[in-house]
Design an enzyme around this catalytic site. Sequence first.
Site, mmCIF file in Angstrom:
data_model
loop_
_atom_site.group_PDB
_atom_site.id
_atom_site.type_symbol
_atom_site.label_atom_id
_atom_site.label_comp_id
_atom_site.label_asym_id
_atom_site.label_seq_id
_atom_site.Cartn_x
_atom_site.Cartn_y
_atom_site.Cartn_z
ATOM 1 N N ASP A 40 21.354 -3.912 -11.372
ATOM 2 C CA ASP A 40 22.726 -3.477 -11.598
ATOM 3 C C ASP A 40 22.897 -2.829 -12.975
ATOM 4 O OD1 ASP A 40 25.374 -3.107 -10.999
ATOM 5 O OD2 ASP A 40 25.754 -5.182 -10.446
ATOM 6 N N ASP A 61 31.202 -0.713 -4.557
ATOM 7 C CA ASP A 61 31.721 -2.080 -4.583
ATOM 8 C C ASP A 61 32.815 -2.244 -3.538
ATOM 9 O OD1 ASP A 61 30.073 -3.034 -6.479
ATOM 10 O OD2 ASP A 61 31.468 -2.847 -8.150
HETATM 11 C C1 GLA Z 1 28.724 -5.280 -9.839
HETATM 12 C C2 GLA Z 1 28.119 -5.074 -8.468
HETATM 13 C C3 GLA Z 1 28.571 -6.180 -7.536
HETATM 14 C C4 GLA Z 1 28.115 -7.502 -8.112
HETATM 15 C C5 GLA Z 1 28.667 -7.662 -9.529
HETATM 16 C C6 GLA Z 1 28.094 -8.883 -10.205
HETATM 17 O O1 GLA Z 1 30.093 -5.125 -9.811
HETATM 18 O O2 GLA Z 1 28.460 -3.812 -7.980
HETATM 19 O O3 GLA Z 1 28.047 -6.002 -6.245
HETATM 20 O O4 GLA Z 1 26.709 -7.564 -8.115
HETATM 21 O O5 GLA Z 1 28.363 -6.553 -10.330
HETATM 22 O O6 GLA Z 1 28.586 -9.050 -11.479
#
Ligand code: GLA
Length: 724
Positions: free
Chosen positions: A475, A545
Amino acid sequence: MAIDIREGCFHLSTQNTSYIIGIYEGFLFHHYYGKKLIEPNLKSFKHRYQECYGHYMKTELRELSFESDSLEYPNYGRTDFKHPAIHMVGKEGHSIIDLTYREHKVMAGKYELVDLPHAYAEDGDDVESLIITLVDDTGSIEVDLFYGIYTDYDVITRATAIRNTSEGLVRVESAQSMSIQMPTSNYDLLSLCGAWARERHVYRQNLHKGSQCIESLRGASSHQFNPFMALVRPETTENLGEAYGFSLVYSGNFIGRVQVDQHDTSRITMGINPFEFCWHLQKDEVFYTPECVMTYVDKGLSGMSHNYHRFYRERLCRGTYRDKVRPIIYNNWEVTFFDFDHDQLIGLAKEAKACGMELFVLDDGWFGHRNNAAQSLGDWWVNKEKLPYGLKGLGEEINKMGLKFGLWLEPEMISPVSHLYNEKPEWCISVPRYVSSLGREQLVLDYSNPEVIDYIITIMTEILGSAPIDYVKWDMNRYITDAGSFYLEKERQKELFHRYILGLYKVLEILVARFPHILFESCAGGGGRFDPGMLYYMPQTWTSDNTDAIERIKIQYGTSLVYPPRTMGAHVSPVPNHHVNRSYSLRDREHVAMMGNFGYELNLMELTGDEKTELKEHIEKYKCHRQLLFNGDYYRLISPFENRIAAWMFVDENKEKALLFIFTLHAVNNTLPQYLHLKGLDSYSLYEADGEIYSGSQLMNSGLQVKFPKKDGGSRLVIIEKSR
Ligand code: GLA
């Protein structure tokens, strides 16, 4: 033969396209890119400028002007007034150069691109490379223009290398990956724009006089503009018409620019964004630009997407999982967020296994004191309160159930509240005397610093080797602000953005080589770095997301313009959706998520018995279809950007079976059923669909009559199979 060189011209051809450049008075001009020309008269590409009022290079050669007859790799200041492909400052302080042809080299296979992701060739591929070297007469620089000609894919790749051959320092202030010149401006510019949770919506606008561009200044390719643009004719549709695609294999600050001039010619350039960029080249040093992947089709947007899908699936993505169906993921994020422990995870994993899922992913919150987004990034040790048996204990127990185990990491970041920050504040990207701005309460590590890179490689190697980890979600949850590096010298601060990306690519190259069995999925606050650069290292990306079914229809549809469905992560999440507060049935959410790498983020503990049975049945059904979904050709049928309904379909390689998905975004009353013109079938075969037999030709031309569900978010899957 892909490269025909005669009459001072280079004619590069793929199966259906031609690309022509020619030397005139020592300069290399762009002449043509488009539909394949059969035995073209190469001498006929005359220079047009002599008729015009303007500036020229020699009295006796008034047509030698770069104002509208564009150089193949244009520079500013020598009768050319547009944004150039190359802009540099030599030891005398000015930025004037004349790049003239010196030599060229043709080679079988693909050219090398140092330290950057790039498309590759495999044995037996019909791929040739052309490298043309241009030099500045005063001897200060040499420029290599690279062309990779993929005959069977109808793709030409381009990149550039700039070498300082002078005694002094050269400052490269702009080095684009490619430039081409269209003789008209009768095109629309199509791009993928958006925002966090609203990525890659399709935008289309007529070209207008002046400069128009898509770009990122955020340190990542960004949610806002994808590093892709297409020039399409105003009459081009999904199925018909000309389209030129330009896709940059790069994950950082980029720009794609179209400049329409006084004579309505259009210059297209794409590459690293020159804003906040300046690269110092000492004697004999070389700077490589990222690669641009270009394709031309006369078969509409669908033809363009198919070229990109095939090419990125087969000649950009790499590794064990390139051609391997991906496991069905269960991810705990939207269920527990930061609040979980070993037993709770094991409980969820058991349920996931019982439903037929295959990989359990532990998301954020397993390390340091990470109980919210404000702390512990950088402190990559296991939180023993939550996980008393460590990642190893958890992973092994999950493995014993017959599930693979995966882990979330955010290795490019650091929380100001962390041990790492206390020890190494100088490892953050920041500038002296300014309090750093925050994004999600975190700062960015300085990946231009080799010490940081070494540390991250070491710590990630330890983590990935410490437990049975088969999947990583990599991420990156904020952009770069306060772009300053304690490591780089004062003069080199503007190298930071590109050095950061080079550092990232280095880390990824080492880790994916060290852990070839791991399936890596990249993520950047959802789809903030969904680009071909990342796909070179990680064959799938978390698309957004936003997991609301209707929002996802748009996001996935837009993303499919360039990227194959098998590169998109798509999960079923709880309702009401936490982004938009809407609720749709499990089945409808599953239909949307089936397009990509399928998974769930539901609280399995809270499902009713009926819901569990439904979920299990669906997973079984999905498993029957997933080879087709993974390997099949994807066709867009109805755009959610232009309609209140949407449809897409997948067809298997042998045209034996197809899966048609229809969606209602917004239901209305009193509507006729639609005739959906299917695609990709065999005209002469008979198919069964909805209990009736049709020829492929009928389904594709007269269409299949379908009723769209009368419900917002309603969907249906229609299975179409050859009748025996
Ligand atoms: C980001 C990702 C989510 C999740 C969060 C965790 O927003 O896109 O899917 O993994 O981080 O903090």
